[in-house]
Design an enzyme around this catalytic site. Structure first.
Site, PDB file in Angstrom:
ATOM      1  N   GLU A 181      -0.034  -0.929   5.683  1.00 32.92           N
ATOM      2  CA  GLU A 181       1.037  -0.351   6.506  1.00 32.92           C
ATOM      3  C   GLU A 181       0.842   1.144   6.716  1.00 32.92           C
ATOM      4  O   GLU A 181       0.978   1.642   7.828  1.00 32.92           O
ATOM      5  CB  GLU A 181       2.399  -0.630   5.866  1.00 32.92           C
ATOM      6  CG  GLU A 181       3.586  -0.435   6.810  1.00 32.92           C
ATOM      7  CD  GLU A 181       4.118   0.994   6.870  1.00 32.92           C
ATOM      8  OE1 GLU A 181       4.829   1.311   7.845  1.00 32.92           O
ATOM      9  OE2 GLU A 181       3.842   1.809   5.969  1.00 32.92           O
ATOM     10  N   ASP A 217       0.857  -1.186   0.000  1.00 34.37           N
ATOM     11  CA  ASP A 217       0.000   0.000   0.000  1.00 34.37           C
ATOM     12  C   ASP A 217       0.893   1.234   0.000  1.00 34.37           C
ATOM     13  O   ASP A 217       2.079   1.153   0.332  1.00 34.37           O
ATOM     14  CB  ASP A 217      -0.941   0.003   1.203  1.00 34.37           C
ATOM     15  CG  ASP A 217      -0.202  -0.056   2.522  1.00 34.37           C
ATOM     16  OD1 ASP A 217       0.767  -0.831   2.634  1.00 34.37           O
ATOM     17  OD2 ASP A 217      -0.570   0.677   3.451  1.00 34.37           O
TER      18      ASP A 217
END
Lengths: 484, 484
Positions: free
Chosen positions: A176, A111
């Site tokens: 994250e 991400d």
């Protein structure tokens, strides 16, 4: 045809050659991954679909390398406004289970932070664009490039029909940047299964402190992220018809945010420094050998003047002292132009980077107590609500462990130099989670240069770092096998 | 068939009847006008096209009433980023030039404040939506509704084949919400031509202080709108990798904004109150007769507690004392979620409402001096730039003039009550411009109720106010003719 097993040194040469020859393919793969807008920060259904697509692409890639891949369902994320969004699955993958070999588990995330061309990007953030050996694109260095470098290293052995020197596992997540939601639970659940055979954990999710000299990272700061909402009413007001008779929420909020930190960077929240580890003489000496050219650092960061004038003070304030940053305000007028509005309800956002031995729960109490104290002294008729939306603990490792030794040797082989032994000012929560739950050695082995601009406009990874980084991981596998 | 001229009172009855019978058509016309997103605040090409369309629609409507219409070219607006956008033309229109009749010029504007459904609108802001007699939509009360009410009044005489009792002129602009750019120049240029025959100027661009009792307005506050930019560099930073070693622009900005006003609403800029007109005993008495029910005011505004507890103090702080509002910050993180960014360059926005006898140029100097003083004391390495982007003077009228008398009589006829004699806390710069340049009597005759929410989410005008307001303007024409 029968291929005799190569000796470690000739094998390494072949692997390096393979990586050099295939570097354009590796860059093309990075381009395909950067093209996916896998932004986990903004709670938007379309972006969650991109995240799901990203995880599928990575799973597919690993399967094609011969890994067995498990996509772990992570459930959904509930927002205060009632919205429910899917959390992308976490990838658990493994290649090899030879009990004679050590098992190294690589952690990465796919991400990214939000990025908009209008924010000052010189190229489309989701189109990897090479200029002078720099590969620009959101996620290029944080963290898609390093994840692919690890995959490139693994694939090189396979392409040469050579056994991997180590057993390799992957844990790759997609949340994250949003605080690794629900990941800790997965690690806890998989402790006795997926992680039972893991000997070492490697993370490559931070940067060097130099443009050219590699580093090894043995600590990261934690982070406690706060929102403070001040509300008069839900609707906005016109400043002509209400200006002068209201406790304006923005005036309250600006006073609250202004009470947090002074102009020297010192945090003003009572008690906040109480648990910060005292500085020992031994630790103090370590900062002296770090290769940080302050003049180059100022140039590369385009910052004319920092709060401190020496390398040691700067490094200590990035690594071993807490810091407080004010990120912005939601609900106020934030566009170009001159709108005469009194916002009715505003949300200030700030965070405190935590260092050993601070604790997020203690900090939460200190911040709330402080803001309530400041607010009550204003005697405002508005309502205030403080919330810690993220609380991530700091992490510090034992640098005498085997994998730190193997990584140092691999760095010497690939880069011909000793690494800087550094910490990281930013937060990679998973390091602390692995350390606490799996109780195995955790190491951070960064690939990106100091000027990569992660989280910023024009994020990039140098082609050199990406390709040499792929070699570094391959050399690390061989060194680990030797040390075992 | 020959129609004999009606007597004023029977004519008025017919006009009222006509307006009542055609009220749905009048609402439909307002709906068509609200549907045009004529936002002049956001510098967006699409919105400027909407503005041009809006002015064309209005010009067409006036021509169909028999007015001669002139669309005055206003040139272009240049933005700091180099963008050039067209300024919508100003409409100058006239109906009748009988030298025996007084000439009344109506000023209105057809541009609106920005509005997005997501900001908390219960209906689409550009679809006029009637709920319980309330007509919700951006611009419904500010200022499309009142402009149409004046047009409805004029059209009623025409529909009944009756001469207008007065000569009517219109000046209608499309940049009021953006500070009436270039309008002053037009008024100055047209002083000896279009305005040479004008005896009175009527503006209907503010609100009553009550939900049901009409008002007449004899003064407005001015406004000086400031931006204060604090810059470290153009790019943002990651709070992990830079938090602790920077003079963060947000910390500087929050301190600057926090130095402007205290929690009691008192402005902290030295010298700012020096020129505020002293309060006379006569003026003090005027506030006592104003019909403001504080309990209802609190309910209608959904504000539980104001800075002051008495009607007189509240009115004085809205009308005759300056106020300072902080509107927001451009360049910081303003979206939902938790982005760990250190903004590299931020622009704070605030404005000060000016009252007699403050002067915008003097205030500009005081604000700049103050912010430079605060900033220099912080010893920050960032750059600060303060700019006054709007400087609009306050206005106050002579309430003993003929048109104030006529308006009071018309209000008695339509609403059966004396009006509240009020000022307005917001800024209608054109009042001051007309007073200074044309040197004729200026009156503000508002139609909207106190809870209309101009500039806010869910702006509305009551159907009753819109329709009775149309009658009020018709009655005003007849009273003006009688007084002449």
């Amino acid at each position: 045809m029968f291929l005799s097993p190569a000796t470690p040194s000739s094998l390494l040469e072949k692997v390096f050659q393979h990586i050099d020859l295939h570097q354009d393919e590796f860059v093309q793969m990075l381009k395909e991954w950067v093209a996916v807008e896998s932004d986990s920060v903004q709670p938007v259904p379309r972006l969650r679909q991109e995240l799901l697509k990203m995880m599928d692409m990575a799973a597919d890639k690993l399967q094609r390398l011969g890994a067995s891949v498990d996509l772990v369902d992570m459930g959904t994320q509930q927002f205060p406004d009632g919205q429910n969004l899917p959390i992308p699955p976490t990838i658990l993958a493994e290649l090899g289970n030879d009990p004679k070999k050590p098992t190294v588990c690589f952690y990465g995330h796919l991400d990214v932070q939000p990025a908009n061309k209008e924010d000052g990007w010189l190229s489309d953030p989701y189109t990897l664009t090479e200029v002078d050996g720099k590969l620009y694109g959101r996620g290029a260095t944080d963290n898609k490039g390093p994840v692919l470098a690890w995959i490139n290293a693994v694939s090189a052995f396979g392409a040469l029909d050579q056994d991997l020197p180590v057993n390799v596992k992957f844990i790759i997540e997609g949340m994250e940047e949003a605080g690794s939601i629900a990941l800790e639970e997965v690690v806890r659940r998989e402790k006795q299964r997926f992680f039972s055979s893991v000997d070492y954990i490697v993370i490559s999710d931070n940067l060097w402190v130099s443009r050219r000299k590699p580093a090894l990272t043995y600590g990261t700061r934690g982070n406690s992220y706060f929102t403070v909402e001040v509300k008069c009413r839900d609707q906005d007001f016109h400043s002509g018809t209400f200006g002068g008779i209201l406790n304006e929420p923005m005036a309250d909020l600006v006073a609250l945010l202004g009470s947090l930190v002074d102009s020297s960077g010192h945090i003003l929240i009572p008690g906040i420094y109480d648990r910060v580890a005292p500085l020992t003489e031994e630790e103090k000496q370590m900062y002296k050998s770090i290769d940080l050219d302050l003049r180059e650092y100022r140039n590369s960061t385009q910052v004319e003047k920092f709060l401190f004038d020496t390398k040691e003070e700067i490094l200590m304030h990035l690594w071993r002292y807490p810091s407080l940053s004010i990120h912005g305000i939601e609900g106020a007028f934030d566009e170009p132009g001159a709108k005469t509005v009194i916002p009715g309800r505003v949300i200030g956002k700030f965070s405190i980077r935590l260092v050993p031995h601070m604790n997020a729960s203690v900090v939460e109490k200190q911040v709330k107590w402080h803001l309530e104290d400041i607010f009550s002294k204003r005697n405002s008729s508005n309502q205030m609500a403080v919330s810690m939306v993220l609380g991530l603990q700091p992490w510090i490792a034992d640098i005498k462990d085997n994998q730190y030794l193997a990584a140092k040797r691999a760095i010497r082989t690939v880069f011909g130099t000793e690494p800087d032994m550094i910490r990281d000012g930013s937060t990679i929560p998973i390091a602390k989670i692995f350390q606490d739950i799996i109780q195995k050695s955790v190491m951070m082995l960064p690939l990106g240069a100091v000027d990569d601009g992660e989280h910023s406009q024009n994020e990039k990874i140098n082609r050199w770092n990406y390709i040499e980084g792929s070699k570094l991981f391959a050399a690390f596998f061989l060194e680990m096998a030797k040390l075992h």
